[in-house]
Write an enzyme that holds these catalytic residues in place. Structure first.
Site, PDB file in Angstrom:
ATOM      1  CB  THR A  70      25.763  58.040  72.323  1.00  0.00           C
ATOM      2  OG1 THR A  70      25.830  57.456  71.033  1.00  0.00           O
ATOM      3  CG2 THR A  70      27.008  58.869  72.560  1.00  0.00           C
TER       4      THR A  70
ATOM      5  CG  HIS B  22      29.490  59.640  67.085  1.00  0.00           C
ATOM      6  ND1 HIS B  22      29.691  59.992  68.404  1.00  0.00           N
ATOM      7  CD2 HIS B  22      28.620  58.596  67.119  1.00  0.00           C
ATOM      8  CE1 HIS B  22      28.962  59.206  69.177  1.00  0.00           C
ATOM      9  NE2 HIS B  22      28.310  58.363  68.421  1.00  0.00           N
TER      10      HIS B  22
END
Ligand SMILES: [Zn+2]
Lengths: 144, 305
Positions: free
Chosen positions: B53, B130
């Protein structure tokens, strides 16, 4: 029977039918300690319905007290609004949309478990089921 | 007040369309955006490591001509000294124009956003949300299929604990003509609030056990990993992780234009032989992840190109 006489209330609110012994809890939830108005707590008053009950009388201060919190704590407490010495309203207590520092989030993974002085805020997520969820982690509050 | 992205549902369907249009334009005309964020700084505040990420955010910012600073684990940051999220974000606001925050505690990015004077992007908060993963999934579907509505999507694997799956179902439930096929062992079915949501919206769904039987009808297959840490006992984990392994035999049952997605990293739920199948989109997904983060940074910083 000896009964304690508390002088009549001119303007304010009387919380009646509080289960005996629970008045101090209500006092804390409503944060009455921070108000500068007169507050009388009557413990173990006799009650036809309940045997014993507690009563809280608050003089004035109606705009400073979030009565809806009582709706969250206990539906059976009655809430009489007094004006000029008379009961002018038996307030219907609603489930509050938001609770700040009334209940605590029990989720150990929630940021409220570590962040300094972060208020515990819950919002009413479902009016039908009366479900409250933590503002931060969205976990349901369970009363157990 | 700056705008933040904390939850995948923070953007309306119309706003998402705009965001994905922008991501599409970035994909087609990358040079046009190469200096869009000149002299701007992204802070990547990662209180727990998530290399995938973090790299995606950093790459997105570099492709916009911007700069990146930050930390990649709690030990290397002020959090190790006990600094609160509220205090850290105030400091970060002095150094950076936008912040992507990853935190093991749920709700930490929301706390940051309440105190921040810069936009905060939730880059994952524990098992909670998320959102950039969900946006990546949506862009991948829209870019390859041309539209998000009228899809039969199979979600396979750990549907009980898989946050990405729950968020994707919620996000897709806003589009018309969807049909969900939920493929999992009985022990790892989606939580009730997801099936309640689908029922409430009258969206057809099935909960099935066999991946083989589900394959022929699918437009999209979303595979997930069965995480070891979800299990208390090793035997359960070993029994279930092999429950659903996608291989070429299973792919032969699927439509020619079905796409296979996976949030990565995979363990063994997709055999390596599937990688060369043109329908395997999971590596391409990472590219869409970068484009959508570029579009998001531009949108939250209100940069017009
Ligand atoms: Zn919480």
């Amino acid at each position: 029977m000896l009964s304690l006489n508390i002088s009549g209330l001119e303007n304010g609110v009387v919380l009646d039918h509080i289960p005996a012994g629970k008045s101090m809890e209500i006092y804390k939830y409503l944060d009455l300690g921070s108000l500068d108005c007169q507050v009388a707590i009557i413990k173990n008053a006799s009650s036809k319905k309940m045997g014993k009950k507690d009563i809280i009388k608050i003089s004035g201060g109606l705009d400073q007290v979030d009565l809806d919190i009582i709706g969250f704590i206990n539906h059976h407490i009655t809430c009489n609004i007094i004006k000029d010495g008379h009961v002018v309203e038996k307030r219907q207590l609603h489930h509050p949309k938001k609770l700040t520092n009334v209940i605590r989030c029990k989720n150990p993974r929630c940021i409220t478990s570590i962040e300094q002085e972060l208020p515990h805020v819950f919002f009413l997520a479902d009016t039908k089921t009366k479900t409250y969820r933590c503002k931060y982690c969205e976990e349901k509050y369970s009363f157990k | 007040m700056p705008r933040h992205l904390l939850n995948p549902m923070d953007f309306s369907v119309e706003e998402l369309d705009k965001l994905m249009d922008l991501a599409g334009d970035i994909e087609r005309n990358p040079d046009k955006y190469a200096h869009a964020c000149d002299r701007k700084i992204l802070a990547t505040c990662f209180y727990e490591p998530s290399t995938r990420t973090r790299l995606s955010f950093e790459s997105a910012m570099y492709h916009l001509g911007g700069h990146v600073l930050g930390f990649s684990s709690a030990n290397s940051s002020s959090a190790a000294k006990g600094e609160s999220v509220s205090d850290t974000i105030r400091m970060i606001g002095c150094y950076a124009d936008i912040c992507a925050m990853r935190h093991p505690k749920e709700g930490a990015p929301l706390v940051a956003s309440e105190k921040a004077e810069i936009p905060v992007i939730n880059a994952g908060d524990g098992g909670h949300q998320h959102p950039t993963q969900t946006l990546t999934d949506l862009l991948t579907i829209r870019s390859t299929k041309g539209h998000l509505d009228h899809q039969t999507i199979g979600l396979c694997g750990d549907l009980k604990f898989g946050r990405t799956v729950h968020s994707l179902i919620e996000a897709l439930s806003r589009y018309e003509g969807m049909h969900f096929v939920l493929i999992s062992p009985p022990e790892l079915r989606v939580p009730e609030y997801i099936t309640d949501l689908l029922k409430e919206k009258n969206i057809p769904f099935e909960e099935v056990i066999s991946l083989d039987e589900a394959m022929p009808q699918l437009d999209i297959l979303y595979m997930t990993r069965v995480q070891r840490e979800r299990f208390f006992n090793e035997e359960d984990y070993i029994r279930m992780k092999d429950f659903y392994i996608l291989n070429n035999d299973k792919m032969a049952l699927a439509k020619e234009d079905m796409i296979v997605m996976h949030p990565l990293p995979r363990v063994n739920e997709i055999a390596l032989e599937v990688d060369s199948d043109p329908r395997a989109l999971y590596f391409k997904q990472a590219q869409y992840g970068m484009y959508i983060r570029m579009a998001l940074i531009l949108t939250l910083l209100e940069v017009e190109v």
